[in-house]
Design a protein around this motif. Structure first.
Motif, short mmCIF file in Angstrom:
data_model
loop_
_atom_site.label_atom_id
_atom_site.label_comp_id
_atom_site.label_asym_id
_atom_site.label_seq_id
_atom_site.Cartn_x
_atom_site.Cartn_y
_atom_site.Cartn_z
N ASP A 119 53.46 30.60 48.33
CA ASP A 119 54.36 29.38 48.25
C ASP A 119 55.33 29.42 47.32
O ASP A 119 56.61 29.36 47.37
CB ASP A 119 53.47 27.92 47.60
CG ASP A 119 52.70 27.56 48.92
OD1 ASP A 119 53.02 28.09 50.08
OD2 ASP A 119 51.92 26.62 48.66
N LEU A 122 57.94 31.93 48.62
CA LEU A 122 58.90 31.10 49.65
C LEU A 122 60.00 30.25 49.19
O LEU A 122 61.06 30.44 49.52
CB LEU A 122 58.03 30.33 50.55
CG LEU A 122 57.55 30.63 52.15
CD1 LEU A 122 56.63 29.57 52.65
CD2 LEU A 122 58.69 30.76 52.97
N LEU A 126 63.63 31.44 50.13
CA LEU A 126 64.39 30.70 51.11
C LEU A 126 65.58 30.23 50.86
O LEU A 126 66.47 30.37 51.64
CB LEU A 126 63.40 29.19 51.58
CG LEU A 126 62.70 29.24 52.49
CD1 LEU A 126 61.71 27.91 52.46
CD2 LEU A 126 63.21 29.39 53.97
N GLN A 130 69.03 31.06 53.22
CA GLN A 130 69.91 29.95 53.68
C GLN A 130 71.36 30.57 53.20
O GLN A 130 72.44 30.18 53.81
CB GLN A 130 69.65 28.85 53.12
CG GLN A 130 68.55 28.18 53.68
CD GLN A 130 67.64 27.14 52.78
OE1 GLN A 130 67.80 26.92 51.58
NE2 GLN A 130 66.74 26.24 53.58
N GLU A 162 57.41 33.88 58.09
CA GLU A 162 57.56 32.45 57.93
C GLU A 162 58.97 32.00 57.61
O GLU A 162 59.36 31.13 58.42
CB GLU A 162 56.67 31.86 56.70
CG GLU A 162 56.74 30.45 56.56
CD GLU A 162 56.42 29.65 57.63
OE1 GLU A 162 55.49 30.08 58.29
OE2 GLU A 162 57.01 28.41 57.70
N ILE A 163 59.74 32.68 57.00
CA ILE A 163 61.25 32.17 56.87
C ILE A 163 61.94 32.52 58.34
O ILE A 163 62.69 31.61 58.59
CB ILE A 163 61.96 33.43 55.78
CG1 ILE A 163 61.21 32.70 54.54
CG2 ILE A 163 63.47 33.35 55.90
CD1 ILE A 163 61.84 33.67 53.13
N ARG A 165 60.43 32.29 61.12
CA ARG A 165 59.93 31.10 62.03
C ARG A 165 60.78 29.75 61.81
O ARG A 165 61.21 29.19 62.52
CB ARG A 165 58.37 31.04 61.67
CG ARG A 165 57.80 31.70 62.62
CD ARG A 165 56.09 31.15 62.49
NE ARG A 165 55.54 31.53 61.31
CZ ARG A 165 54.73 32.60 61.36
NH1 ARG A 165 54.52 33.56 62.12
NH2 ARG A 165 54.33 33.04 60.13
N ARG A 166 60.93 29.79 60.46
CA ARG A 166 61.70 28.44 59.99
C ARG A 166 63.31 28.35 60.62
O ARG A 166 63.83 27.48 60.80
CB ARG A 166 61.46 28.14 58.59
CG ARG A 166 60.22 27.90 58.21
CD ARG A 166 60.27 27.48 56.66
NE ARG A 166 58.86 27.43 56.32
CZ ARG A 166 58.47 26.79 54.85
NH1 ARG A 166 59.54 26.36 54.24
NH2 ARG A 166 57.30 26.65 54.59
#
Ligand code: NIG
Ligand code: FE
Length: 419
Positions: A119, A122, A126, A130, A162-163, A165-166
């Motif tokens: 977490d 992430l 993230l 972005q 996970e990044i 996937r988002r």
């Protein structure tokens, strides 16, 4: 959706661009792009497409220039902490390799990253993903490499998946357990080499089959450099990776030429990256093997080192040249491929057209994805960058601000708001 009112549509059609061919933008003045189901369905002159698809919903590009989203083929996206103090030490006279030899550098980021939960990683990573996207990068390679032990490396891999996937940034993952000799093995680098080759890589293959069975295998990369892995150690790891079916990459010739670029060519690696101290023989070997040469101009810039990739020699040897950010906490924290283009124009002596091709279709080639991204052609993924300006040459010419007006990923529109 029909995107129209485009001053210059840079299609980059026709595949990866080798040697003197670099810089073929395939421009359509007053062009248009038809997007359906996230794919590019048609490309051409606006009057023809507007007439052919009169009922299609329209997106007016406002007379701006449009090009493929950038494909950044080399980032170290996932890490914890920062090295602002080391930046200051370098300015006070210490070198990058001196700081590394004293246990700082990559190893200081390893300490911070090993201590971070999924977490926490992430949350730190993230915003960087972005930022890449906001500056026009629609696909980015991203490496692990700040764990240097299986469990921590796999945690970074989990964060990268996970990044991706988002979204909207598409992630192409790379395993870099061989970024540095793990601190527990500084006295016995061959032992760590064996751990990577015979332990981590088979475990990665098993982890992949369980956690990402539908995805292609990640790249495996090694930092072949003085103070990191020797040529023999690099060969051991990359050969083991190849035997397991992983596609290969290498960090080579950043500070010293250990022969890594020629090894990449010999083993059929997709790319060799950095390439500052690369010899003419290495360049010829890469060109003959089809190994893409990836230059990372943010790294010498970030280190205030005047030595850059001899890009024109690579082109003269017939090589396929790509450029990448190398986004990382040590040598170059930069999420902006527009700035990479600006540096490439000045220090690699590329024209804006050459730098743009190196940042799109050739970046895709460095990832083996040039059949799907990196150009605006029917059948490809609809990943587009709408600039704030009507002339593509502002890329390279201008730097330090964001010239992205709108980013389109798989046909979905993301306006870039810079208030
Ligand atoms: O590509 N050279 C090795 N790895 C990175 C730097 C990583 C770091 O300093 O944290 C690079 O420049
Ligand atoms: Fe790197």
């Amino acid at each position: 959706m029909l995107v129209h009112n485009i001053s210059q549509l840079l299609t980059l059609a026709g595949g990866p661009q080798r040697g003197a061919d670099l810089g073929r933008l395939g421009i359509i003045d007053d062009g248009a792009v038809l997007i359906r189901d996230g794919q590019i369905a048609a490309v051409g002159a606006a009057d023809a497409l507007l007439a052919a698809y009169p009922d299609e919903p329209r997106l007016d590009a406002g007379g701006r220039a449009v090009l493929p989203g950038f494909v950044d083929p080399h980032t170290h996206l996932v890490w914890a902490g920062n090295r602002a103090a080391e930046f200051e030490m370098r300015l006070q006279g210490k070198t990058y390799l001196e700081i590394q030899a004293a246990g700082g550098g990559i190893l200081s980021t390893v300490r911070a990253t090993r201590g971070a939960s999924v977490d926490a990683l992430l949350a730190e990573t993230l915003p960087r993903a972005q930022a890449l996207f906001r500056h026009g990068t629609t696909t980015a390679e991203a490496k692990t490499g700040y764990g240097l032990e299986l469990e921590s490396e796999l945690r970074q891999m989990q964060v990268l998946l996970e990044i991706g996937r988002r979204g909207p940034l598409e992630i192409v993952p790379t395993y870099l357990g061989a970024h540095m000799i793990a601190p527990e093995y500084t006295a016995d680098p061959d032992a760590y080499t064996e751990i990577v080759a015979a332990g981590q890589l088979p475990a990665l293959a098993a982890w992949w089959a369980e956690h990402a069975p539908d995805r292609p295998l990640p790249f495996v990369d090694v930092f072949c450099e003085t103070g990191a892995f020797t040529l023999a150690q690099t060969r051991r790891i990359l050969q083991a990776a190849r035997d397991l079916g992983f596609p290969l990459k290498i960090h080579a010739d950043e500070f010293d030429n250990l022969g890594g670029a020629s090894l990449a060519a010999e083993l059929g690696a997709a790319s060799a990256d950095h390439l500052v101290k690369t010899s003419p023989e290495d360049m010829r070997a890469m060109a003959a093997a089809g190994t893409v040469a990836v230059s990372l101009p943010c790294t010498p810039f970030g280190l205030a080192d005047p030595h850059y990739t001899p890009a024109r020699d690579i082109l003269a040897a017939g090589g396929t040249l790509a450029i990448a950010s190398d986004l990382n906490p040590g040598t170059g924290w930069c999420e902006n491929m527009q700035f990479v283009i600006a540096l490439s124009c000045r220090y690699l002596r590329l024209t804006p057209a050459q730098a743009i091709a190196a940042a799109t279709i050739n970046g895709a080639a460095a990832l083996g994805l040039d059949d799907r991204v990196g150009s605006i052609e029917a059948g490809k993924q609809a990943d587009l960058l709408v600039l704030k300006v009507d002339d593509y040459r502002h890329l390279g010419y201008r730097f330090g601000t964001n010239l992205a007006h709108m980013v389109i990923k798989r046909g979905v529109i993301y306006p870039v708001d810079e208030i």
